[in-house]
Design an enzyme around this catalytic site. Structure first.
Site, PDB file in Angstrom:
ATOM      1  N   TYR A 142      14.765 -21.742  29.772  1.00 39.60           N
ATOM      2  CA  TYR A 142      14.790 -22.657  28.730  1.00 39.60           C
ATOM      3  C   TYR A 142      13.912 -23.754  29.158  1.00 39.60           C
ATOM      4  CZ  TYR A 142      18.775 -20.447  26.615  1.00 39.60           C
ATOM      5  OH  TYR A 142      19.819 -19.455  26.197  1.00 39.60           O
ATOM      6  N   LYS A 192      20.109 -10.884  37.675  1.00 37.79           N
ATOM      7  CA  LYS A 192      19.325  -9.557  37.498  1.00 37.79           C
ATOM      8  C   LYS A 192      18.342  -9.281  38.703  1.00 37.79           C
ATOM      9  CE  LYS A 192      19.128  -7.176  34.140  1.00 37.79           C
ATOM     10  NZ  LYS A 192      19.446  -5.629  33.903  1.00 37.79           N
ATOM     11  N   ASP A 224      24.156  -7.995  33.437  1.00 38.46           N
ATOM     12  CA  ASP A 224      24.493  -6.829  32.236  1.00 38.46           C
ATOM     13  C   ASP A 224      26.009  -5.942  32.798  1.00 38.46           C
ATOM     14  OD1 ASP A 224      23.292  -5.958  34.342  1.00 38.46           O
ATOM     15  OD2 ASP A 224      22.056  -4.217  33.226  1.00 38.46           O
ATOM     16  N   ASP A 248      24.332 -18.817  29.288  1.00 37.36           N
ATOM     17  CA  ASP A 248      24.818 -19.142  27.714  1.00 37.36           C
ATOM     18  C   ASP A 248      25.171 -17.895  27.102  1.00 37.36           C
ATOM     19  OD1 ASP A 248      24.377 -20.449  25.274  1.00 37.36           O
ATOM     20  OD2 ASP A 248      22.150 -20.503  25.547  1.00 37.36           O
ATOM     21  N   ASP A 252      29.534 -17.228  25.874  1.00 38.05           N
ATOM     22  CA  ASP A 252      29.937 -17.077  24.605  1.00 38.05           C
ATOM     23  C   ASP A 252      30.738 -15.916  24.407  1.00 38.05           C
ATOM     24  OD1 ASP A 252      28.760 -19.259  23.443  1.00 38.05           O
ATOM     25  OD2 ASP A 252      27.415 -18.053  22.075  1.00 38.05           O
TER      26      ASP A 252
END
Ligand code: NAD
Length: 367
Positions: A142, A192, A224, A248, A252
């Site tokens: 970001y 990852k 993942d 992020d 959620d």
């Protein structure tokens, strides 16, 4: 000695609606528990853009730097979707996080028993769930440079860069290990490393920091796979530490384990200030929910629980934080539900302010 200062930034959409209920609860602690705060209020996001042409003015930024803690509602809305990226409401929030250097975002996902049936997962998978996701907040994709949309040949290319320094990884890892020490002493780091060099470095640094915390059981998981495990058997986790982007998404996902975004608080912490308190911003995980804004439908609990986190992490009032959390649990056990907590049930929901009333009643009953 002066009272601790609390800067309130209600923001946009449902932000001001849920914050109005928190203001009543703050007043309750002042009146009934002798916990007085110097509360001031200011603008952020679209509201600040409308007033000043910027999503966070320099004056507000300075007040946030001086405050003992900042409590924010939510920012954003369709009205601002076409604004230039540099003045979008979300930039106000990003500026706060960046300039206060709030590198550790704490997102608890706790399933209140009364809501276990409401989760989309089976009751035994979520009942009693209590996990904490620590998301790196000031770096990563970001913020990384280069970024932008450039022309290349006869088409445009969108670019963002995932970038982490060792010290950025180290400080958030340390926060996560410290938290794990106070909880179940289990930490799972997610990245990852199979496809990203930043993930390889992340894993190396977290492992190195872990040598200072031999009591904490450290594991690593690809992000993942972590998403799958979070839906399969979330109770295997205690504390999870991960980067800005994966955090992020995963937080959620964790939100849905507990039923509703309207239930999830968060804290963003930085380095200690001169008075020993960490720089801190508390905010619900949810956004400004334009689809229900202005209708009295928003669930104020995420924002209320964010204030509970402020009591615990900024003001050393763990007992009072627990009192507030218990009041929320009581209200839910009594069956009070805003619309987001009802799903397909045919019952009539209560409003934002009625939920505030119920929490205040439960607080009164706790005395
Ligand atoms: P959102 O969190 O605002 O809403 C997602 C869904 O959850 C909506 O259906 C909404 O009605 C519901 N919801 C959210 N909070 C709720 C609450 N307290 N009570 C009941 N229902 C609730 O996410 P979005 O729709 O993707 O984004 C809307 C706007 O908010 C956008 O402008 C986005 O950029 C912004 N946003 C801001 C933040 C923030 O301020 N921290 C976070 C996420 C999104």
């Amino acid at each position: 000695m002066s009272n601790p200062s609390l800067l309130i930034l209600p923001g946009d959409g449902i932000g001001p609606e849920v914050m109005a209920e928190v203001r009543r609860i703050i007043d309750w602690f002042g009146d009934k528990r002798g916990l007085a705060f110097d509360v001031s209020e200011d603008l952020v996001g679209g509201a600040a853009y409308d007033a000043h042409g910027a999503p966070l003015s320099d004056e507000t930024m300075a007040r946030a730097q001086d405050a003992d803690a900042v409590l924010l509602g939510a920012v954003g809305g369709p009205k601002y979707d076409t604004l230039d990226f540099s003045v979008k409401p979300e930039r106000g929030l990003l500026r706060l996080r960046k300039e206060m250097d709030l590198f550790a975002n704490l997102r608890p996902a706790q399933c209140f028993d009364a809501l276990a049936d409401f989760s989309s997962l089976k009751k035994d998978v979520v009942a009693g769930l209590d996990i904490m996701i620590v998301r790196e907040l000031t770096s990563g994709v970001y913020f990384g440079e280069p970024r932008g949309i450039i022309e290349e040949g006869n088409e445009r290319v969108g670019i963002n860069t995932q970038r982490y320094t060792e010290s950025e990884i180290e400080r958030v890892a340390r926060s996560a290990f410290e938290l794990a020490m106070k909880r179940g002493k289990k930490l799972c780091s997610m990245e990852k490393a199979n496809v990203m060099e930043s993930g390889v470095l992340w894993r190396e640094v977290v492992t190195r920091v872990g040598q200072d915390y031999p009591e904490v059981e450290l594991s690593h998981m690809y992000a993942d796979a972590g998403a799958m495990q979070l839906t399969r058997w979330p109770k295997q986790f205690d504390v999870i530490v991960t980067d800005n982007l994966f955090g992020d998404l995963l937080s959620d996902l964790a939100a849905m384990l507990t039923g509703s975004l309207g239930m999830l608080p968060s804290a963003s912490l930085g380095a200690p200030m001169a008075n020993g308190r960490p720089k801190a911003l508390y905010e619900p995980v949810h956004g400004s929910a334009p689809d229900i804004a202005g209708q009295g439908k928003a669930n104020p609990i995420a924002c209320i629980l964010s204030f509970a986190m402020a009591l615990r992490y900024s003001f050393d009032q763990g007992g009072e934080a627990a009192r507030l959390e218990k009041a929320v649990e009581t209200v839910l056990a009594q069956g009070h539900r805003t619309a987001d907590l009802l799903g397909e049930e045919g019952r009539a929901p209560i409003s934002t302010s009625q939920m505030g009333d119920a929490v205040l009643e439960a607080l009164d009953a706790s005395l």
